[in-house]
Write a protein that holds these residues in place. Sequence first.
Motif, short mmCIF file in Angstrom:
data_model
loop_
_atom_site.label_atom_id
_atom_site.label_comp_id
_atom_site.label_asym_id
_atom_site.label_seq_id
_atom_site.Cartn_x
_atom_site.Cartn_y
_atom_site.Cartn_z
N GLY A 163 0.84 -1.20 0.00
CA GLY A 163 0.00 0.00 0.00
C GLY A 163 0.86 1.24 0.00
N GLY A 164 0.73 2.08 -1.01
CA GLY A 164 1.44 3.35 -1.07
C GLY A 164 2.94 3.17 -0.91
N VAL A 165 3.52 3.94 0.01
CA VAL A 165 4.96 3.91 0.22
C VAL A 165 5.45 2.54 0.72
N GLY A 166 4.56 1.79 1.35
CA GLY A 166 4.92 0.45 1.82
C GLY A 166 5.38 -0.44 0.67
N GLY A 178 -10.29 1.30 -6.13
CA GLY A 178 -10.52 0.77 -4.78
C GLY A 178 -9.22 0.57 -4.04
N PHE A 179 -9.28 -0.28 -3.02
CA PHE A 179 -8.13 -0.58 -2.17
C PHE A 179 -7.46 -1.87 -2.65
N VAL A 180 -6.23 -2.06 -2.22
CA VAL A 180 -5.49 -3.29 -2.56
C VAL A 180 -6.18 -4.54 -2.02
N THR A 181 -6.98 -4.37 -0.99
CA THR A 181 -7.66 -5.52 -0.40
C THR A 181 -8.75 -6.09 -1.32
N THR A 195 -6.15 1.90 -7.58
CA THR A 195 -6.05 3.29 -7.13
C THR A 195 -7.42 3.70 -6.58
N GLU A 196 -7.37 4.58 -5.59
CA GLU A 196 -8.63 4.96 -4.94
C GLU A 196 -9.49 5.81 -5.87
N ASP A 197 -8.84 6.55 -6.79
CA ASP A 197 -9.64 7.38 -7.71
C ASP A 197 -9.84 6.72 -9.08
N VAL A 216 3.50 -9.36 8.11
CA VAL A 216 3.49 -7.90 7.89
C VAL A 216 4.82 -7.33 8.33
N SER A 217 5.24 -6.24 7.68
CA SER A 217 6.45 -5.53 8.10
C SER A 217 5.99 -4.25 8.79
N LEU A 218 6.41 -4.09 10.05
CA LEU A 218 5.92 -2.96 10.84
C LEU A 218 6.92 -1.81 10.86
N ASN A 219 6.42 -0.61 10.99
CA ASN A 219 7.31 0.56 11.05
C ASN A 219 6.98 1.44 12.25
N PRO A 220 7.12 0.89 13.47
CA PRO A 220 6.87 1.73 14.64
C PRO A 220 7.98 2.78 14.79
N GLY A 255 -1.06 -0.54 -4.61
CA GLY A 255 -2.07 0.50 -4.79
C GLY A 255 -1.68 1.79 -4.13
N GLY A 256 -2.36 2.84 -4.57
CA GLY A 256 -2.15 4.15 -3.98
C GLY A 256 -3.40 5.00 -4.17
N ARG A 257 -3.31 6.22 -3.64
CA ARG A 257 -4.48 7.10 -3.75
C ARG A 257 -4.81 7.38 -5.22
N SER A 258 -3.76 7.60 -6.04
CA SER A 258 -3.96 7.81 -7.47
C SER A 258 -2.73 7.26 -8.18
P1 NAD Z 1 -2.13 5.61 1.75
O1 NAD Z 1 -2.86 6.03 2.95
O2 NAD Z 1 -2.14 6.47 0.54
O3 NAD Z 1 -2.67 4.14 1.34
C1 NAD Z 1 -2.07 3.41 0.29
C2 NAD Z 1 -2.97 2.29 -0.09
O4 NAD Z 1 -3.09 1.38 0.99
C3 NAD Z 1 -4.39 2.68 -0.43
O5 NAD Z 1 -4.52 3.19 -1.74
C4 NAD Z 1 -5.12 1.36 -0.27
O6 NAD Z 1 -4.98 0.52 -1.36
C5 NAD Z 1 -4.38 0.77 0.93
N1 NAD Z 1 -5.13 1.05 2.15
C6 NAD Z 1 -5.07 2.16 2.94
N2 NAD Z 1 -5.96 2.07 3.96
C7 NAD Z 1 -6.61 0.90 3.78
C8 NAD Z 1 -7.65 0.22 4.50
N3 NAD Z 1 -8.23 0.75 5.59
N4 NAD Z 1 -8.06 -0.99 4.04
C9 NAD Z 1 -7.50 -1.54 2.95
N5 NAD Z 1 -6.51 -0.96 2.23
C10 NAD Z 1 -6.08 0.24 2.64
O7 NAD Z 1 -0.64 5.25 2.14
P2 NAD Z 1 0.67 6.17 2.01
O8 NAD Z 1 0.32 7.59 2.33
O9 NAD Z 1 1.44 5.89 0.80
O10 NAD Z 1 1.50 5.54 3.17
C11 NAD Z 1 1.64 6.17 4.35
C12 NAD Z 1 1.52 5.17 5.48
O11 NAD Z 1 2.25 3.96 5.21
C13 NAD Z 1 2.05 5.76 6.73
O12 NAD Z 1 1.10 5.52 7.73
C14 NAD Z 1 3.32 4.99 6.97
O13 NAD Z 1 3.58 4.86 8.33
C15 NAD Z 1 3.01 3.65 6.35
N6 NAD Z 1 4.21 2.92 5.93
C16 NAD Z 1 4.39 1.68 6.43
C17 NAD Z 1 5.53 0.98 6.12
C18 NAD Z 1 5.76 -0.35 6.74
O14 NAD Z 1 6.87 -0.81 6.79
N7 NAD Z 1 4.71 -1.00 7.20
C19 NAD Z 1 6.48 1.52 5.27
C20 NAD Z 1 6.26 2.78 4.73
C21 NAD Z 1 5.11 3.48 5.07
#
Ligand code: NAD
Length: 274
Positions: free
Chosen positions: A106-109, A165-168, A156-158, A210-214, A132-135
């Motif tokens: 998802g996005g930057v992940g 939609g979402f990656v899910t 993509t959400e748009d 899952v890979s966490l980023n606390p 996936g991403g917002r756009s």
């Molecule tokens: P974002 O909010 O734009 O979401 C990216 C995509 O994730 C969405 O388009 C959608 O497909 C999916 N998504 C988001 N919320 C969802 C939900 N409730 N259910 C199902 N799918 C969903 O993400 P972004 O702005 O690119 O990323 C920012 C976030 O990612 C920050 O919170 C950051 O901490 C986190 N992040 C996590 C890691 C990690 O290692 N886990 C790494 C980098 C960034």
Amino acid sequence: MFEVVSNEILAENLHKMVLVAPRIARARKAGQFVMVRLAQGEERIPLTIGDADPEAGTITLFIQAIGASTRKIVDTPVGGSIRDVAGPLGKETHITNWGRVACVGGGVGTAVLFPLVKALAEAGNEITTIIGGRSSRYVILADELGALSKNLLITTEDGSLGSKGFVTGPLGEMIADPACAPKAVFAVGPVPMMKAVANMTREPGIETIVSLNPIMIDGTGMCGGCRVQVGSETKFACVDGPEFDAHLVDFDGLSDRLTSYRKEEAQRHAATDC
Ligand code: NAD
Ligand code: FES
């Protein structure tokens, strides 16, 4: 000092930076990260090692410039240098040949997902990657991941790229079809996304990582800043992770801790804008 040999913008506020770091390039494994400090007195930032070239002695970092420190790091030009790059840190990803796997970014992940997909492909897995991403502007590494995957699905959400939609969404369709259901799922992205993936795979009993980023401070298990509840245990993401069994992670607790310093971050951001 670690020299910057390339610095490219992949998407808004997201840079791909290649650094000379021969020892880390030789030692790193998929899933590991480095702690980066631009200069003395600056904040330490944990960054996943996106890729490495042991022959060239370089590592690749994907850096989201969201705070004062990360913005300064991405502003380092080619030929400039970073003072400290400590690592590789964290546990390597447990890689085996599951057969069919789904990798969800998802996005930057998605940048953190890249080395996992590469390692899973090298182990012979049949990979469906869903990113996936917002756009369309926020969808990254599609060509690179497509080359490693049997299928690449984009959302993509748009609706500006791939399905809306979402990656899910595509993951749910895969799980519902016995002919496509994955044996394992890797998910990296925003906490609500990883929580949603965990909820989808729990009942069918699909192994999910899952890979966490606390928040991390030292990255070596000393400060407790990165603690996260996993089942009945408190784990430190920097030494026990950053990857965990998604079905055991307390995502709500992780979310609370991630937002606890938002006010201070905003103040620092505002101060450095002057
Ligand atoms: P974002 O909010 O734009 O979401 C990216 C995509 O994730 C969405 O388009 C959608 O497909 C999916 N998504 C988001 N919320 C969802 C939900 N409730 N259910 C199902 N799918 C969903 O993400 P972004 O702005 O690119 O990323 C920012 C976030 O990612 C920050 O919170 C950051 O901490 C986190 N992040 C996590 C890691 C990690 O290692 N886990 C790494 C980098 C960034
Ligand atoms: Fe300090 Fe993990 S970052 S214990």
